[in-house]
Every structure is written in structure tokens, then in C-alpha cells.
Design an enzyme around this catalytic site. Sequence first.
Site, short mmCIF file in Angstrom:
data_model
loop_
_atom_site.label_atom_id
_atom_site.label_comp_id
_atom_site.label_asym_id
_atom_site.label_seq_id
_atom_site.Cartn_x
_atom_site.Cartn_y
_atom_site.Cartn_z
NE ARG A 121 -26.34 2.19 19.60
CZ ARG A 121 -25.66 2.93 20.49
NH1 ARG A 121 -24.43 3.28 20.25
NH2 ARG A 121 -26.25 3.31 21.59
CE LYS A 143 -37.03 -13.84 6.59
NZ LYS A 143 -38.16 -14.75 6.36
CD GLU A 185 -36.18 -24.73 4.46
OE1 GLU A 185 -36.95 -24.28 3.60
OE2 GLU A 185 -36.18 -24.34 5.64
CE LYS A 227 -32.82 -17.04 1.94
NZ LYS A 227 -32.81 -17.74 3.21
CD GLU A 237 -40.73 -12.47 5.06
OE1 GLU A 237 -39.68 -13.12 5.17
OE2 GLU A 237 -41.77 -12.74 5.66
NE ARG A 241 -35.65 -13.14 3.12
CZ ARG A 241 -34.47 -12.89 3.64
NH1 ARG A 241 -33.92 -11.71 3.50
NH2 ARG A 241 -33.82 -13.83 4.32
CG ASN A 245 -41.80 -16.97 5.20
OD1 ASN A 245 -40.88 -17.41 5.88
ND2 ASN A 245 -41.92 -15.70 4.89
CG HIS A 248 -41.35 -21.74 6.54
ND1 HIS A 248 -41.29 -22.44 5.36
CD2 HIS A 248 -40.07 -21.70 7.00
CE1 HIS A 248 -40.04 -22.81 5.12
NE2 HIS A 248 -39.27 -22.38 6.11
CG HIS A 252 -42.10 -21.15 11.89
ND1 HIS A 252 -41.96 -19.90 11.36
CD2 HIS A 252 -40.97 -21.82 11.52
CE1 HIS A 252 -40.81 -19.81 10.71
NE2 HIS A 252 -40.19 -20.97 10.78
CG HIS A 265 -36.73 -25.42 9.86
ND1 HIS A 265 -37.79 -24.67 10.32
CD2 HIS A 265 -36.42 -24.92 8.64
CE1 HIS A 265 -38.09 -23.73 9.42
NE2 HIS A 265 -37.28 -23.87 8.40
P1 NAD Z 1 -28.83 -27.36 13.17
O1 NAD Z 1 -28.11 -26.09 13.08
O2 NAD Z 1 -29.46 -27.72 14.47
O3 NAD Z 1 -27.86 -28.54 12.70
C1 NAD Z 1 -28.35 -29.84 12.68
C2 NAD Z 1 -27.44 -30.81 13.47
O4 NAD Z 1 -26.31 -31.14 12.69
C3 NAD Z 1 -26.91 -30.28 14.78
O5 NAD Z 1 -26.91 -31.31 15.72
C4 NAD Z 1 -25.46 -29.90 14.43
O6 NAD Z 1 -24.60 -29.93 15.55
C5 NAD Z 1 -25.10 -30.98 13.45
N1 NAD Z 1 -24.08 -30.65 12.46
C6 NAD Z 1 -23.88 -29.50 11.82
N2 NAD Z 1 -22.94 -29.64 10.87
C7 NAD Z 1 -22.53 -30.91 10.92
C8 NAD Z 1 -21.61 -31.68 10.17
N3 NAD Z 1 -20.96 -31.17 9.13
N4 NAD Z 1 -21.44 -32.99 10.48
C9 NAD Z 1 -22.16 -33.55 11.51
N5 NAD Z 1 -23.05 -32.87 12.24
C10 NAD Z 1 -23.25 -31.58 11.95
O7 NAD Z 1 -30.02 -27.43 12.09
P2 NAD Z 1 -30.14 -26.91 10.61
O8 NAD Z 1 -31.09 -27.83 9.97
O9 NAD Z 1 -28.84 -26.65 9.98
O10 NAD Z 1 -30.84 -25.49 10.79
C11 NAD Z 1 -32.13 -25.35 11.32
C12 NAD Z 1 -32.29 -23.93 11.80
O11 NAD Z 1 -32.15 -23.03 10.71
C13 NAD Z 1 -33.65 -23.65 12.40
O12 NAD Z 1 -33.49 -22.92 13.59
C14 NAD Z 1 -34.34 -22.79 11.36
O13 NAD Z 1 -35.27 -21.93 11.92
C15 NAD Z 1 -33.17 -22.06 10.78
N6 NAD Z 1 -33.39 -21.52 9.43
C16 NAD Z 1 -33.03 -20.23 9.19
C17 NAD Z 1 -33.19 -19.68 7.94
C18 NAD Z 1 -32.75 -18.27 7.67
O14 NAD Z 1 -33.01 -17.77 6.58
N7 NAD Z 1 -32.07 -17.63 8.58
C19 NAD Z 1 -33.71 -20.47 6.89
C20 NAD Z 1 -34.06 -21.78 7.17
C21 NAD Z 1 -33.90 -22.30 8.44
N1 GLY Z 2 -35.95 -18.84 4.88
C1 GLY Z 2 -36.80 -17.76 4.54
C2 GLY Z 2 -36.07 -16.50 4.23
O1 GLY Z 2 -34.87 -16.44 4.28
O2 GLY Z 2 -36.70 -15.53 3.91
#
Ligand code: NAD
Ligand code: GLY
Length: 367
Positions: A121, A143, A185, A227, A237, A241, A245, A248, A252, A265
Site C-alpha cells: 500500500r 507520475k 522535453e 515543472k 492533473e 498540469r 502534455n 503527447h 504516445h 519518447h
Molecule cells: P530510458 O529510461 O529508456 O533511458 C534511455 C537509455 O539510456 C536506456 O537505454 C538506459 O539504459 C540508458 N541510460 C540511462 N542512463 C544512462 C547513462 N547515464 N549513461 C548511459 N546510458 C544510460 O529513457 P528516458 O528517455 O530516460 O525516459 C523515457 C521514459 O520516461 C518513457 O517511458 C516516458 O514515458 C517516461 N516519461 C515519464 C515522465 C513522467 O513524468 N513520469 C515524463 C516524461 C517521460
Molecule cells: N510529463 C508530464 C507530466 O509530468 O505531467
Amino acid sequence: MVYKIRVSLDNNSYDIHIYNKLSSNISISTIFSKKNNSVIITNDTIKNIILKKKYIYINNIIRNVPFFIIKDGECYKNLQVVEDIIHFLLNKSYGRDVTLIALGGGVIGDITGFVASIYQRGVNFIQIPTTLLAQVDASIGGKTGVNHKLGKNMIGSFWQPKGVFIDINFLSTLPRKHILSGMAEIIKYAIIFDKEFFVWLEKNLLKVLNLQEEELLFCIKKCCELKTRVIENDEKENDVRVFLNLGHSFAHAIETYTGYGKWLHGYAVSAGIIMSAYLSVQLNLLNKYDFFRIVKIFYNAGLPIKGPKQMLPDDYILLMLRDKKVLNRTMRLVIPISIGRVQLVSSVKESILLNSIQQCQKQIYKF
Ligand code: NAD
Ligand code: GLY
């Protein structure tokens, strides 16, 4: 540490710590000295880089903290991996006092946060983002979630971390394509909120992409501040917020259609923002000069300015109807109305939307 930004959310408040090239070793050690009952969630790529290559200081600190390693890739941000992490935690008898540490990019952060929100939980978690995208966006704001094969980020929760520790040293090993993905972003924030920042980015794009410390830190701090302001006003949201998007709904759809991980992404966000901007021109809400500036900044960064070739306008519509912003089966889209301002529009005629997507795919911008 060079900056500390407070995210004020009553009982869920926390700090974002930003470290420069000199300050990091001191910082990370403070997290681990306080948290004996921690588990690090990461992937093999990151673990190997940290343990075998560059980051000797963090290597020494985390050597005694248990790891759970997941496979690397967006396609592993799913419920099966959630189940695997929970199985590990239960098998090792971790209780409600465990702190999960997300060490990685957005994939690791989203999945770790989601597990933290449901394990017994809800338990504490900390974000140590290691990609640019996670440092400017994904690690902040709580998120969390995973993908479903029918839709991106369709399973999730709002669950704030107890702290975010951003160390720019991590970016030195990050492949260029992931730097670019994070840049999408960053540009997004400027288009939504801050024309001055957009102008600054037009001038300083290459310095940020080349990880020049002063400009990089400025950018990360700026995005975290923007942010934070949004999260503090609308954590779940229900209001502003939604603006985060921008692009997005299209993005997506691209990620789901192509299979998670094929389009990064940020790449999908770049193409998606351009589609939303062109739609805005078609609705007479954005002038074409601003539209071209938006296209140009993504183009100059080296990001895609149109979606995947094989994807048809109807493919977008089908997937966009499953977007989380859809209400009463009506699509709601965030579109830019000038650089630094966006608007949420609904009931856009399907013919206009289809036509906009088509024009963007062909890059024939008719005004
Ligand atoms: P990712 O987490 O897949 O990382 C990208 C790549 O870089 C991976 O292969 C990883 O292993 C590698 N990597 C990470 N750190 C490294 C480093 N320091 N040196 C070398 N390699 C490294 O991708 P991302 O772009 O970080 O994140 C994308 C994800 O984030 C998506 O799933 C997206 O939906 C999500 N996202 C979430 C939010 C949120 O608010 N929660 C906002 C934007 C995006
Ligand atoms: N990346 C969109 C949000 O955090 O709301």
C-alpha cells in the site's frame, strides 16, 4: 550541490537537488548513509556503466546496497516487470520501511515509482535520474506507471518521490540520441511556458547538446522550476498540469503504434509537437511565423520533424481516442497558440485533424 528546489505539496513535499561536476560525490553519499533499508532498481546498462566505468564514487557507496536489475528498454516498462520487482521484494521480506531507489532514466523512474506506490500500500522512493529526459522531466512530479500493449502509460498512479538527486555527471556516458530525446522535453517547456527561454534555447541549443556545464545546468534548473510550479498548483492533473502534455497525444500514438522503444519518447514528442502546432495554425490560433520557429528549433536540434512514414492519419486517430485526456469520448488536445502559450482544445473536427496529420507527414504546410 549547486541548486536546491523545493516542491511544496504539504505532506508530500520534497527537494530536487542539482549537482554540478564537482559536487556530486558528497551528495550521493548522503542519500545512502541515511537509508540502510534501501533497494536500488536499475538496469544492466546503467549498473555496468556505474560499476565498471566512470563513477567510482557512487560505485563505492552503493556496493553494499541490494540491486534489482531489470532489462533495458521501454518495452520492459510493463506489468510483468512490476510483478517481478514485487516478487523480489516479498521474497527478501522487505517491509513497509523499505526505500526504493530509482537509478536510471524515465523507464526505471516510472516503474520504480509505480511499484513504490502499490507495494504494501505504498513505500518511499527516491529518484536518481541518469538521463537528460529524466533530469528535466520524468523524475519530478510523481507520475508513475507502465505501458499496456494497447496504450502508453495506461496503468499508473501519482506517487511523489521523497527526493530527487540530479547529478549532471551521469550525462557524460549518455548516448547522443538520448541527449536529443531529453532536449525535446526541454524545448517543450519553452513552447508551453516561456518565450524568453525559447529565444535562449534558439541561441544556446548546441551548447546544451554538447553538455557545456553552465548552459546545461541553467536548462535543467529552468525545467525543474517550471515543472515544480505546475505540480504545486495541480498535482493530479485536474487543471494546468495537462499543458505538460503538449504534443503527447500524437507522441504516445506513435510510440504505441511503432512498438515501445522503436521511437524514443523525445523523438515522438518532437514530431507530436509539430503536429499539434500545425493543427493550431489550421485552427487560426497560431501564426505561421511561430510555427516555423517551432519546426526549426526541433530540426536544428537534430530531432524528427515528422512521424513514422508507415503511420497513416487514421492510425493516429484510433490510438489518440484512447488518450488519457479523452473525456466523454471527445479528444482534448494541447496546442500552442504562440511561443510561450498553449491552449486545451476539444471537439476539433476529425477532418481538420486528419488533414493536419497528413500535411505534416508530407511536410507540405499549406497556409
Ligand atoms: P530510458 O529510461 O529508456 O533511458 C534511455 C537509455 O539510456 C536506456 O537505454 C538506459 O539504459 C540508458 N541510460 C540511462 N542512463 C544512462 C547513462 N547515464 N549513461 C548511459 N546510458 C544510460 O529513457 P528516458 O528517455 O530516460 O525516459 C523515457 C521514459 O520516461 C518513457 O517511458 C516516458 O514515458 C517516461 N516519461 C515519464 C515522465 C513522467 O513524468 N513520469 C515524463 C516524461 C517521460
Ligand atoms: N510529463 C508530464 C507530466 O509530468 O505531467
